[in-house]
Design an enzyme around this catalytic site. Structure first.
Site, PDB file in Angstrom:
ATOM      1  N   GLY A   1      45.161  48.350  35.424  1.00 28.05           N
ATOM      2  CA  GLY A   1      45.004  46.898  35.327  1.00 28.05           C
ATOM      3  C   GLY A   1      45.440  46.186  36.592  1.00 28.05           C
ATOM      4  CE1 TYR A   2      47.262  48.916  39.873  1.00 27.61           C
ATOM      5  CE2 TYR A   2      46.038  49.223  41.908  1.00 27.61           C
ATOM      6  CZ  TYR A   2      47.052  49.598  41.059  1.00 27.61           C
ATOM      7  OH  TYR A   2      47.851  50.659  41.395  1.00 27.61           O
ATOM      8  CB  SER A   3      40.391  43.469  39.032  1.00 24.34           C
ATOM      9  OG  SER A   3      40.193  44.489  39.956  1.00 24.34           O
TER      10      SER A   3
ATOM     11  CD  GLU B   1      41.419  53.881  44.374  1.00 25.40           C
ATOM     12  OE1 GLU B   1      42.261  53.249  45.045  1.00 25.40           O
ATOM     13  OE2 GLU B   1      40.790  53.384  43.436  1.00 25.40           O
TER      14      GLU B   1
HETATM   15  C1  LIG Z   1      32.381  49.743  37.801  1.00 23.88           C
HETATM   16  C2  LIG Z   1      33.666  49.053  38.159  1.00 23.88           C
HETATM   17  C3  LIG Z   1      34.851  49.577  37.696  1.00 23.88           C
HETATM   18  C4  LIG Z   1      36.050  48.922  37.978  1.00 23.88           C
HETATM   19  N1  LIG Z   1      37.227  49.411  37.465  1.00 23.88           N
HETATM   20  C5  LIG Z   1      38.366  48.748  37.699  1.00 23.88           C
HETATM   21  C6  LIG Z   1      39.591  49.160  37.074  1.00 23.88           C
HETATM   22  O1  LIG Z   1      39.622  50.156  36.335  1.00 23.88           O
HETATM   23  N2  LIG Z   1      40.709  48.448  37.301  1.00 23.88           N
HETATM   24  C7  LIG Z   1      40.721  47.357  38.112  1.00 23.88           C
HETATM   25  O2  LIG Z   1      41.764  46.778  38.306  1.00 23.88           O
HETATM   26  N3  LIG Z   1      39.582  46.913  38.705  1.00 23.88           N
HETATM   27  C8  LIG Z   1      38.424  47.571  38.508  1.00 23.88           C
HETATM   28  N4  LIG Z   1      37.249  47.138  39.093  1.00 23.88           N
HETATM   29  C9  LIG Z   1      37.277  45.886  39.843  1.00 23.88           C
HETATM   30  C10 LIG Z   1      37.138  46.048  41.348  1.00 23.88           C
HETATM   31  O3  LIG Z   1      38.321  46.525  41.893  1.00 23.88           O
HETATM   32  C11 LIG Z   1      36.751  44.656  41.894  1.00 23.88           C
HETATM   33  O4  LIG Z   1      35.461  44.385  41.392  1.00 23.88           O
HETATM   34  C12 LIG Z   1      36.767  44.588  43.397  1.00 23.88           C
HETATM   35  O5  LIG Z   1      38.069  44.611  43.890  1.00 23.88           O
HETATM   36  C13 LIG Z   1      36.034  43.310  43.911  1.00 23.88           C
HETATM   37  O6  LIG Z   1      36.522  42.182  43.297  1.00 23.88           O
HETATM   38  P1  LIG Z   1      35.533  41.100  42.615  1.00 23.88           P
HETATM   39  O7  LIG Z   1      34.604  41.845  41.737  1.00 23.88           O
HETATM   40  O8  LIG Z   1      36.359  40.048  42.043  1.00 23.88           O
HETATM   41  O9  LIG Z   1      34.658  40.547  43.811  1.00 23.88           O
HETATM   42  P2  LIG Z   1      35.052  39.336  44.775  1.00 23.88           P
HETATM   43  O10 LIG Z   1      36.405  39.598  45.354  1.00 23.88           O
HETATM   44  O11 LIG Z   1      34.805  38.040  44.124  1.00 23.88           O
HETATM   45  O12 LIG Z   1      33.995  39.549  45.914  1.00 23.88           O
HETATM   46  C14 LIG Z   1      32.599  39.265  45.731  1.00 23.88           C
HETATM   47  C15 LIG Z   1      31.849  39.677  46.954  1.00 23.88           C
HETATM   48  O13 LIG Z   1      32.374  39.029  48.097  1.00 23.88           O
HETATM   49  C16 LIG Z   1      32.780  39.950  49.068  1.00 23.88           C
HETATM   50  N5  LIG Z   1      34.047  39.512  49.685  1.00 23.88           N
HETATM   51  C17 LIG Z   1      35.170  39.152  49.079  1.00 23.88           C
HETATM   52  N6  LIG Z   1      36.136  38.877  49.962  1.00 23.88           N
HETATM   53  C18 LIG Z   1      35.611  39.062  51.180  1.00 23.88           C
HETATM   54  C19 LIG Z   1      36.106  38.942  52.515  1.00 23.88           C
HETATM   55  N7  LIG Z   1      37.379  38.606  52.779  1.00 23.88           N
HETATM   56  N8  LIG Z   1      35.279  39.238  53.523  1.00 23.88           N
HETATM   57  C20 LIG Z   1      33.989  39.615  53.279  1.00 23.88           C
HETATM   58  N9  LIG Z   1      33.472  39.738  52.043  1.00 23.88           N
HETATM   59  C21 LIG Z   1      34.273  39.474  51.011  1.00 23.88           C
HETATM   60  C22 LIG Z   1      33.014  41.239  48.281  1.00 23.88           C
HETATM   61  O14 LIG Z   1      32.878  42.352  49.070  1.00 23.88           O
HETATM   62  C23 LIG Z   1      31.977  41.168  47.211  1.00 23.88           C
HETATM   63  O15 LIG Z   1      30.778  41.745  47.692  1.00 23.88           O
HETATM   64  C24 LIG Z   1      36.047  47.769  38.806  1.00 23.88           C
HETATM   65  C25 LIG Z   1      34.837  47.270  39.298  1.00 23.88           C
HETATM   66  C26 LIG Z   1      33.654  47.908  38.984  1.00 23.88           C
HETATM   67  C27 LIG Z   1      32.380  47.356  39.521  1.00 23.88           C
END
Ligand SMILES: Cc1cc2nc3c(=O)[nH]c(=O)nc-3n(C[C@H](O)[C@H](O)[C@H](O)COP(=O)(O)OP(=O)(O)OC[C@H]3O[C@@H](n4cnc5c(N)ncnc54)[C@H](O)[C@@H]3O)c2cc1C
Length: 772
Positions: A514-516, A631
């Site tokens: 549970g990070y995101s 990872e």
């Molecule tokens: C299949 C799947 C499984 C997952 N499992 C887990 C899990 O088990 N536990 C958990 O904690 N999380 C999980 N995640 C979450 C994942 O870690 C996040 O989706 C990821 O960190 C991106 O965050 P966000 O989706 O909020 O995108 P956002 O941060 O909103 O970003 C949206 C887009 O903007 C781009 N962006 C954002 N910031 C910047 C920047 N500074 N510069 C350039 N581009 C940028 C991103 O690359 C992305 O393309 C999972 C995600 C997926 C898709």
């Protein structure tokens, strides 16, 4: 990552050679020499050439028995990298490497000794004349005919694109006499020889060498028949490898010059190197150049395998040429108008890249040739296992034996239905396989034996994982074994280890991460879920999202904010939470495939015992970051890309797609991408195998692997026509041909584990040193 040598060059002799080569070349401004000498005949200095001979450069490839240093191709590659970086005008590859490697493989004889000693002393400057038409990659009968009359021979015909174009004493000419190949020495001043020079874009010259009934003594034939063809072939492939090294040195230097420039050049009140658009382009160029290094490293390691030399040389040349061209083009763009002036050195690098790409076959040609010559990797050599192997400790087995033991176990125990599952598995699907692993004591390869793990060394752990991955063992949320276990072993209390580690091993506890949060994805430090201290408990309130397989998890490890007043990263703690605790709600979220592998979680006054805090209060961020290297290596594994490629090869075979040149060209590109991805992966895996920490550049692997997976998947579904849009997978010889699943499986891989853009930001700042 050093910019001079190749990865894996720990050999002190090679490092010393590389350092001394750079020191030697640094004494003179070779770019100024290139400008001064371009288009003159010759376009290099004979005096400097003799200096190179005195420094031992021309002896490197010649054996000690023949008066050389016998240092081999790896040493020559170090010199090639230096030559490329400094833009040396002297024809090191054409007149040093190529003839030396060719002569090395010819039968002993007086003339051969004379030629080799002249070459090593720098007294005799020679080229190899064998090419007839543009784009010709291998010698073939035609251009020059040899006629024998008693003790004399006569040569007639023309060869083109001979290097060096001027300033030579003679050539090793490939000729054919009555169907038999011959390699003959022809002096430049022999009657009947005429030379027509063509100016090359980088200022050097190519020659069309015409021979009109040129008389040579019979003993000038240094090799005949198969020996002649083989010697010249070896010379050409070896020259291509060192040319790849030159292109690597050139690409790296062009990139570093550009980095210096964008850090210093200011526009809009800030260094242009701080603009993200530029940073990401530079990162991509860096990835390509390092792929070239990994590809060359592979080729040099296996170059003694004659069966594979053609394939390896083509692969190394293709990647080195395309990456150097891309790096130098980008360099011009990022220098702006200055980059387009003759006064700016970067143009010299671009022109050299153009010339080297064209010489001995372009990247495009070598990609095609790779496809024609790629030798299926020879199956693993049979490994003999001791009869009492099951009683032995892993440490008593060699790495190949570890692989053989794992494979044997998988063959007899792994459920066929779960092999190459086109997605991550749910816990309920793999529970019984996990129990089998548990009975065998194989669930935690990296954990110390004291905690019930296998206690494998880094090298054997990599071998264990690689065998599992290549066998197609399903991946599930093994996050507890891979992340939480090592984390508790390093940062947890004795009680936490006693409580949780055995239950992870038996599968009684299933964990999720549970990070995101809804407003904390890429910017994870801005997370808002709070944990307030209430006597013996924390009270957790907030939301987590995208938590994979939370619906099946018994526990969650999570990052929570414990200090709202501190700087964002300083107020985060790491908690272990039982999912049965009142106040937790789990809502599965449907994904693009109609599956629900991740969930949204709500925490409403959830009591968590203080004993469940891992590490110090507010230190959660550094704990979470500690395991990112591992990872990224696992997410960067080539296994899913290789699996998608297997589907593509099967499709190509079934539908005879290889007959379509457009398909073949793209297919060849992807085959090379996969081969070079393997090389890059091995480079990082080797670091971990040696037990060394990986640095930020491992993000290159995550970016390249996941994006290659997406490219292969996209091409697979496109090449499959209508079948590429069908939900049901067709069956070929009883096996499912997965045409669409790789598209959906690869799609999120550039998002989870830190998105590609975030990885590029890390690389830009921490590896390229670009300003924020
Ligand atoms: C299949 C799947 C499984 C997952 N499992 C887990 C899990 O088990 N536990 C958990 O904690 N999380 C999980 N995640 C979450 C994942 O870690 C996040 O989706 C990821 O960190 C991106 O965050 P966000 O989706 O909020 O995108 P956002 O941060 O909103 O970003 C949206 C887009 O903007 C781009 N962006 C954002 N910031 C910047 C920047 N500074 N510069 C350039 N581009 C940028 C991103 O690359 C992305 O393309 C999972 C995600 C997926 C898709």
């Amino acid at each position: 990552m050093t910019t001079h040598t190749l990865p894996g060059d720990d050999d002190q002799t090679l490092t010393a050679l590389s350092d001394s080569a750079h020191d030697y070349l640094r004494r003179v401004d070779h770019r100024a020499r290139v400008r001064a000498l371009r288009n003159s005949e010759p376009s290099f200095g004979r005096d400097y050439w003799r200096g190179m001979a005195d420094a031992g450069w021309l002896s490197a490839l010649v054996s000690e028995e023949d008066g050389g240093l016998g240092l081999g191709l790896r040493a020559a590659a170090q010199l090639g990298i230096a030559v490329g970086a400094h833009l040396l005008p002297e024809p090191f590859v054409a007149a040093g490497v190529h003839p030396a490697l060719t002569l090395n493989s010819t039968p002993a004889g007086e003339l051969r000794s004379w030629l080799l000693s002249g070459l090593t002393e720098g007294a005799l400057l020679m080229g190899c004349a064998w090419q007839q038409s543009p784009g010709q990659l291998d010698p073939r009968p035609g251009p020059v005919r040899l006629q024998e009359e008693g003790a004399q021979c006569f040569l007639s015909g023309e060869t083109r694109f001979v290097e060096p174009g001027a300033g030579v004493d003679g050539w090793l000419v490939f000729a054919v006499a009555g169907g038999e190949a011959t390699l003959a020495w022809v002096a430049r001043d022999a009657p009947g020889v005429s030379v027509n020079c063509e100016r090359r874009v980088d200022g050097a010259l190519w020659a069309a060498v015409r021979l009109d009934h040129v008389r040579i003594p019979r003993h000038n034939c240094v090799a005949r028949g198969d020996a002649a063809s083989a010697a010249l072939g070896k010379g050409i492939e070896g020259a291509r490898l060192i040319q790849a090294a030159e292109l690597l040195g050139l690409g790296r230097r062009a990139l570093s010059m550009t980095l210096d420039y964008v850090k210093a050049r200011t526009q809009f009140g800030r260094p242009i190197g701080s603009f993200q658009a530029l940073q990401h382009r530079l990162v991509d160029a860096k990835i390509q150049v390092e792929l070239a290094a990994a590809s060359l490293e592979d080729a040099l390691r296996d170059s003694s395998d004659a069966r594979r030399l053609t394939e390896l040389a083509s692969r190394a040349k293709a990647r080195a040429a395309s990456s150097a061209l891309a790096a130098t083009r980008l360099a011009i763009q990022l220098h702006g108008a200055i980059g387009y002036t003759d006064a700016c050195d970067i143009g010299l690098y671009f022109k050299r890249a153009l010339a080297l790409n064209a010489s001995l076959g372009t990247a495009l040609q070598h990609r095609r040739r790779y496809l024609d010559h790629a030798v299926a990797p020879s199956g693993q050599n049979a490994v003999s296992l001791p009869p009492n192997v099951d009683e032995l400790d892993w440490e008593q087995l060699s790495e190949p034996q570890v692989r053989a033991v794992v494979r044997r176990f998988l063959d007899s125990n792994y459920p066929k239905a779960l092999r190459h599952l086109p997605r991550n598995a749910y816990w309920h699907e793999v529970r019984s396989w996990y129990a089998t692993l548990c009975r065998k004591g194989w669930n935690a390869p990296a954990w110390p034996k004291a905690y019930g793990g296998m206690g494998l060394s880094a090298a054997k752990m990599m071998a264990f994982h690689e065998e599992m991955m290549s066998y197609g063992v399903a991946r599930w949320v093994d996050i507890a074994v891979e992340m939480l276990g090592p984390l508790l072993i390093n940062f947890g209390t004795e009680e936490q280890r006693r409580t949780y580690l055995p239950r992870i091993l038996t599968g009684e506890h299933v964990w999720c991460q549970g990070y995101s949060e809804p407003n904390a994805g890429s910017d994870l430090v801005s997370l808002r879920t709070t944990a307030e201290f209430h006597g013996e408990h924390f009270k957790v309130n907030g939301r987590k999202i995208w938590t994979s397989y939370a619906q099946e998890a018994t526990h969650i490890f999570m990052l929570v904010r414990t200090d709202r007043t501190a700087k964002p990263a300083a107020g985060i703690s790491f908690l272990l939470v039982d999912m049965q605790t009142p106040g937790i709600r789990v809502n599965p979220i449907e994904d693009l495939r109609g599956d629900a592998p991740f969930c949204e979680l709500t925490f409403d006054d959830v009591p968590v015992p203080v004993a469940n805090l891992v590490g110090e209060l507010h230190q959660g961020w550094s704990i979470a970051k500690a395991l990112l290297g591992f990872e990224r290596l696992f997410i960067g594994s080539p296994a899913p890309v290789a699996h998608a490629m297997v589907q593509l090869r099967t499709l190509a075979r079934e539908r005879r797609l290889s007959e379509d040149p457009a398909f073949r060209a793209r297919f060849a590109e992807l085959e090379l991408d996969l081969a070079d991805l393997n090389a890059l992966y091995n480079r990082f895996a080797d670091i971990l195998r040696r037990g060394q920490p990986v640095s930020a550049d491992i993000s290159m692997l995550k970016v390249y692997s996941t994006e290659t997976w997406q490219r292969v998947a996209a091409f697979l579904s496109e090449a499959a026509d209508e079948s590429g849009a069908c939900l049901e997978s067709p069956s070929v010889n009883g096996e499912e041909l997965q045409l669409l699943p790789p598209t959906f499986n690869s799609l999120p891989s550039t998002i989870y584990g830190g998105s590609s853009e975030i990885q590029r930001n890390i690389l830009a700042r921490q590896v390229l040193g670009l300003p924020a």
